[in-house]
Design a protein around this motif. Structure first.
Motif, PDB file in Angstrom:
ATOM      1  N   ALA A  29      47.080  -6.587   1.206  1.00  0.00           N
ATOM      2  CA  ALA A  29      45.642  -6.488   1.411  1.00  0.00           C
ATOM      3  C   ALA A  29      45.090  -7.805   1.950  1.00  0.00           C
ATOM      4  CB  ALA A  29      44.954  -6.104   0.106  1.00  0.00           C
ATOM      5  N   SER A  30      43.835  -7.782   2.371  1.00  0.00           N
ATOM      6  CA  SER A  30      43.256  -8.902   3.114  1.00  0.00           C
ATOM      7  C   SER A  30      43.344 -10.237   2.394  1.00  0.00           C
ATOM      8  CB  SER A  30      41.797  -8.600   3.444  1.00  0.00           C
ATOM      9  OG  SER A  30      41.071  -8.335   2.257  1.00  0.00           O
ATOM     10  N   ALA A  31      43.039 -10.271   1.085  1.00  0.00           N
ATOM     11  CA  ALA A  31      43.062 -11.545   0.365  1.00  0.00           C
ATOM     12  C   ALA A  31      44.471 -12.133   0.340  1.00  0.00           C
ATOM     13  CB  ALA A  31      42.552 -11.343  -1.057  1.00  0.00           C
ATOM     14  N   GLN A  32      45.455 -11.301   0.011  1.00  0.00           N
ATOM     15  CA  GLN A  32      46.842 -11.775  -0.035  1.00  0.00           C
ATOM     16  C   GLN A  32      47.378 -12.011   1.365  1.00  0.00           C
ATOM     17  OE1 GLN A  32      48.072 -12.844  -2.592  1.00  0.00           O
ATOM     18  NE2 GLN A  32      50.238 -12.432  -2.899  1.00  0.00           N
ATOM     19  N   LEU A  33      46.893 -11.250   2.339  1.00  0.00           N
ATOM     20  CA  LEU A  33      47.328 -11.437   3.720  1.00  0.00           C
ATOM     21  C   LEU A  33      46.950 -12.819   4.224  1.00  0.00           C
ATOM     22  CD1 LEU A  33      48.509 -10.225   6.347  1.00  0.00           C
ATOM     23  CD2 LEU A  33      46.226  -9.386   6.881  1.00  0.00           C
ATOM     24  N   SER A  34      45.776 -13.306   3.850  1.00  0.00           N
ATOM     25  CA  SER A  34      45.331 -14.609   4.308  1.00  0.00           C
ATOM     26  C   SER A  34      46.079 -15.742   3.628  1.00  0.00           C
ATOM     27  CB  SER A  34      43.828 -14.769   4.067  1.00  0.00           C
ATOM     28  OG  SER A  34      43.552 -14.745   2.675  1.00  0.00           O
ATOM     29  N   ILE A  35      46.603 -15.488   2.425  1.00  0.00           N
ATOM     30  CA  ILE A  35      47.287 -16.541   1.666  1.00  0.00           C
ATOM     31  C   ILE A  35      48.793 -16.526   1.916  1.00  0.00           C
ATOM     32  CG2 ILE A  35      47.811 -17.395  -0.652  1.00  0.00           C
ATOM     33  CD1 ILE A  35      45.113 -16.160  -1.515  1.00  0.00           C
ATOM     34  N   LYS A  36      49.393 -15.338   1.798  1.00  0.00           N
ATOM     35  CA  LYS A  36      50.848 -15.211   1.928  1.00  0.00           C
ATOM     36  C   LYS A  36      51.293 -14.681   3.280  1.00  0.00           C
ATOM     37  CE  LYS A  36      52.598 -16.544  -2.012  1.00  0.00           C
ATOM     38  NZ  LYS A  36      53.500 -17.714  -2.060  1.00  0.00           N
ATOM     39  N   TYR A  67      58.997 -13.297  -2.745  1.00  0.00           N
ATOM     40  CA  TYR A  67      58.167 -14.160  -1.904  1.00  0.00           C
ATOM     41  C   TYR A  67      56.702 -14.070  -2.329  1.00  0.00           C
ATOM     42  CZ  TYR A  67      55.432 -15.736   2.099  1.00  0.00           C
ATOM     43  OH  TYR A  67      54.506 -16.374   2.892  1.00  0.00           O
ATOM     44  N   TYR A  68      56.243 -12.864  -2.625  1.00  0.00           N
ATOM     45  CA  TYR A  68      54.840 -12.683  -3.007  1.00  0.00           C
ATOM     46  C   TYR A  68      54.584 -13.052  -4.461  1.00  0.00           C
ATOM     47  CZ  TYR A  68      54.136 -10.532   1.495  1.00  0.00           C
ATOM     48  OH  TYR A  68      54.056 -10.332   2.853  1.00  0.00           O
ATOM     49  N   ALA A  69      55.646 -13.349  -5.197  1.00  0.00           N
ATOM     50  CA  ALA A  69      55.488 -13.802  -6.584  1.00  0.00           C
ATOM     51  C   ALA A  69      55.475 -15.320  -6.696  1.00  0.00           C
ATOM     52  CB  ALA A  69      56.604 -13.227  -7.455  1.00  0.00           C
ATOM     53  N   THR A  70      55.764 -16.025  -5.603  1.00  0.00           N
ATOM     54  CA  THR A  70      55.748 -17.485  -5.632  1.00  0.00           C
ATOM     55  C   THR A  70      54.304 -17.973  -5.687  1.00  0.00           C
ATOM     56  OG1 THR A  70      55.789 -17.582  -3.211  1.00  0.00           O
ATOM     57  CG2 THR A  70      57.910 -17.713  -4.361  1.00  0.00           C
ATOM     58  N   PRO A  71      54.059 -19.197  -6.182  1.00  0.00           N
ATOM     59  CA  PRO A  71      52.684 -19.705  -6.279  1.00  0.00           C
ATOM     60  C   PRO A  71      51.974 -19.716  -4.927  1.00  0.00           C
ATOM     61  CG  PRO A  71      54.187 -21.089  -7.531  1.00  0.00           C
ATOM     62  CD  PRO A  71      55.046 -20.135  -6.762  1.00  0.00           C
ATOM     63  N   ASP A  72      50.695 -19.385  -4.930  1.00  0.00           N
ATOM     64  CA  ASP A  72      49.919 -19.363  -3.696  1.00  0.00           C
ATOM     65  C   ASP A  72      49.780 -20.748  -3.083  1.00  0.00           C
ATOM     66  OD1 ASP A  72      49.607 -16.681  -4.070  1.00  0.00           O
ATOM     67  OD2 ASP A  72      47.546 -16.796  -4.819  1.00  0.00           O
ATOM     68  N   THR A  73      50.021 -21.785  -3.875  1.00  0.00           N
ATOM     69  CA  THR A  73      49.887 -23.154  -3.372  1.00  0.00           C
ATOM     70  C   THR A  73      51.118 -23.605  -2.591  1.00  0.00           C
ATOM     71  OG1 THR A  73      50.634 -23.875  -5.552  1.00  0.00           O
ATOM     72  CG2 THR A  73      48.275 -23.908  -5.143  1.00  0.00           C
TER      73      THR A  73
END
Length: 564
Positions: A29-36, A67-73
């Motif tokens: 989704a958009s929020a996760q798309l912009s981060i990951k 990959y999507y479980a790794t920290p957003d930072t």
């Protein structure tokens, strides 16, 4: 504005008994798309070994989920490296545990699309192509032996060797870019000319993939034929501040008084006021729960950098889930009329407030503070966050004695673009010597600040004296804390002196290393750092003067010998 793209995929078994290729496509989704970002990948199980299909499937499932479980930072390439290393170890462990799976391995070509950039990870002989402005470019290199009879024998693959060597790359995206990932069952038969022709012929990525795999089988491919394609139709935002577009319309509130309300919160107390920020103790109108609300001074309402910093601070704080950091309370964008964020409230005071009230910290108390502080710092460092302003003012101790690190306002992360005017904002007396030379803050500069904090709690003094913001200090050997307080045990003094060593190579390398030294205490004491001899501390200029003086003396001696 978020990244937009079209995706297609196709995988045909061909003449093989089973399909050992595996495709992975994740479009969050958009929020996760912009981060990951979105992830596309093709894996081809090594058919010459048992378990090739299992290796490609399990590697793909592991990578696309972990990959999507790794920290957003974490930056994409950092996260991919961690995940692929773990997947490689898992495959080797399975092969060692199951005799029938000895040699299980797989190739992998992976692409992450995020914002205005792409990131790739590649090992083996699957390939990634990019069609841009009518020109086709191969983005990967085949990891096979150069000899003609061994051109299908892999030098690298996931599960092939304990040390996995992966090719990582990144680049900018353009509208109209077409990426294609494919197994050797496609590119080996078609060749670059046919691949170029097919990718340029169709606008639909799905039609590109269908045609590539079908054409490969028709031309006699003896392997499974797999392709994944993506076409970029709109670029996303480039920076994190722009990604927080929901907060751009928010304005800084006027200074609030006790009893006033802001959205769902009522102000009960003004906790802190600085040149840039304001902290209020607030109560939620419905739940009656207490929180801390942080906002900016009204004078900074038109300061874009300051507003972005507050948005970035909230974003970063949301991603630090730790008992050693206050937790951000989620407030929906539609329920927030002003620029602020809300975090958990904890009864207690900062360590500086305790010192100011006359509290005397015992040796055991400081050791306990040090252990909790280093656990908190380690939690931040694992997320690639450098705090940059560790000091007693930013360390809170609740009434239940639980310690929390405050204020991520100047924290440094690879995901956040720094907007401060100064390169290394912080409190001078707690800043490491290298920061005064313009060196960027690191893990070890946080460790230095932690060491100075423990020193100050014990002695109420600084190891190099108090440093004013306008000063350009010269650092010599720090004054041992036992000079001010003889009851400090040698093992604790040695830990503090190692943490605040002028030479970064002498300091603890990680927060975990210093934490371990504090936990072991006198049971496993560390040695005090060796004092640097005066001649070794002399700068190159001093050596040059010594050499000149020596040369002049020698000339004088020679002259005296000649005339005598």
């Amino acid at each position: 504005m978020s990244l937009k793209f079209e995706i297609g995929q196709s995988s045909l078994t061909g003449p093989r008994a089973r399909n050992e290729d595996y495709v992975g496509v994740v479009t969050p989704a958009s929020a996760q798309l912009s981060i990951k970002g979105a992830l596309l990948a093709v894996a081809d199980g090594v058919s010459g070994n048992a378990g090739g299909g299992e290796a490609s499937e399990m590697t793909m499932r592991t990578v696309t989920s972990d990959y999507y479980a790794t920290p957003d930072t974490w930056e994409p390439l950092t996260a991919l490296d961690k995940v692929l290393t773990a997947a490689n170890r898992w495959l080797i462990a399975q092969a060692n545990a199951n005799r029938d799976m000895v040699g299980m391995a797989t190739t992998l070509s992976l692409l992450v699309l995020r914002g205005q950039r792409y990131y790739s990870a590649h090992v083996g002989d699957t390939r990634i192509y990019l069609l841009r402005d009518g020109k086709l470019k191969q983005l990967t290199t085949d990891h096979v032996w150069d000899r003609p009879e061994m051109r299908h024998v892999l030098k690298r693959a996931v599960g092939l060797d304990r040390h996995l060597e992966v090719d990582y790359a990144d680049g900018t995206l353009q509208v109209g870019d077409v990426f294609a990932l494919m197994s050797d069952g496609v590119w080996d038969v078609l060749g670059e000319q046919n691949i170029h022709k097919t990718m340029a012929l169709y606008d639909s990525p799905q039609m590109i993939c269908d045609e590539l795999t079908k054409l490969a089988i028709e031309k006699g491919s003896a392997d499974n034929s797999t392709a994944v394609a993506a076409r970029i139709t709109q670029l996303g935002e480039e920076t994190l501040s722009e990604l927080l577009a929901d907060g751009k319309h928010l304005v800084v509130p006027n200074k609030l008084q006790v009893g006033e309300t802001i959205d769902d919160f009522e102000v009960t107390e003004v906790l802190y006021e600085s040149r840039a920020s304001l902290l209020y103790k607030v109560r939620h109108l419905n739940s009656r729960q207490l929180f801390v609300l942080k906002t900016l001074q009204p004078l900074l309402a038109n300061d874009v950098d300051s507003c972005n910093c507050l948005l970035n601070e909230e974003w970063l704080a949301k991603r630090v889930v730790s008992q050693y950091v206050p937790q951000v309370f989620p407030v929906a964008a539609e329920k927030r009329s002003k620029l602020y964020y809300v975090m958990s409230w904890h009864e207690g005071s900062t360590l500086q407030q305790r010192l100011d009230s006359g509290h005397h910290f015992t040796v055991a108390g400081v050791a306990k503070v040090g252990i909790d502080l280093l656990r908190g710092i380690a939690a931040l460092h694992r997320l690639n966050i450098v705090h940059r302003d560790i000091k007693p003012d930013n360390i809170h101790q609740a009434t239940d004695q639980r310690l929390r690190i405050l204020d991520l306002g100047v924290a440094l992360s690879s995901m956040i673009v720094a907007t401060e005017m100064t390169q290394n904002p912080g409190t001078p007396s707690f800043m490491a010597p290298e920061l005064f030379d313009g060196t960027p803050a690191t893990v070890q500069s946080d460790i230095y600040a932690a060491g100075v904090t423990l020193y100050y709690l014990l002695t109420r003094k600084y190891p190099h004296g108090e440093i004013e913001p306008f000063q350009r200090p010269k650092f010599g050997e720090p004054i041992p804390p036992t000079r001010y307080r003889p009851d400090i045990p040698y093992w604790l003094e040695n830990i503090i002196l190692k943490a605040i060593a002028r030479d970064i190579k002498v300091r603890f390398e990680t927060a975990e290393e210093m934490l371990l030294a504090l936990e072991h205490g006198e049971l496993k004491p560390i040695l005090a750092p060796a004092r640097t001899p005066l001649i070794a501390r002399a700068r190159l200029v001093k050596w040059q003067w010594i050499a000149i003086f020596s040369f002049v003396v020698n000339l004088l001696l020679i002259y005296l010998l000649v005339v005598s």
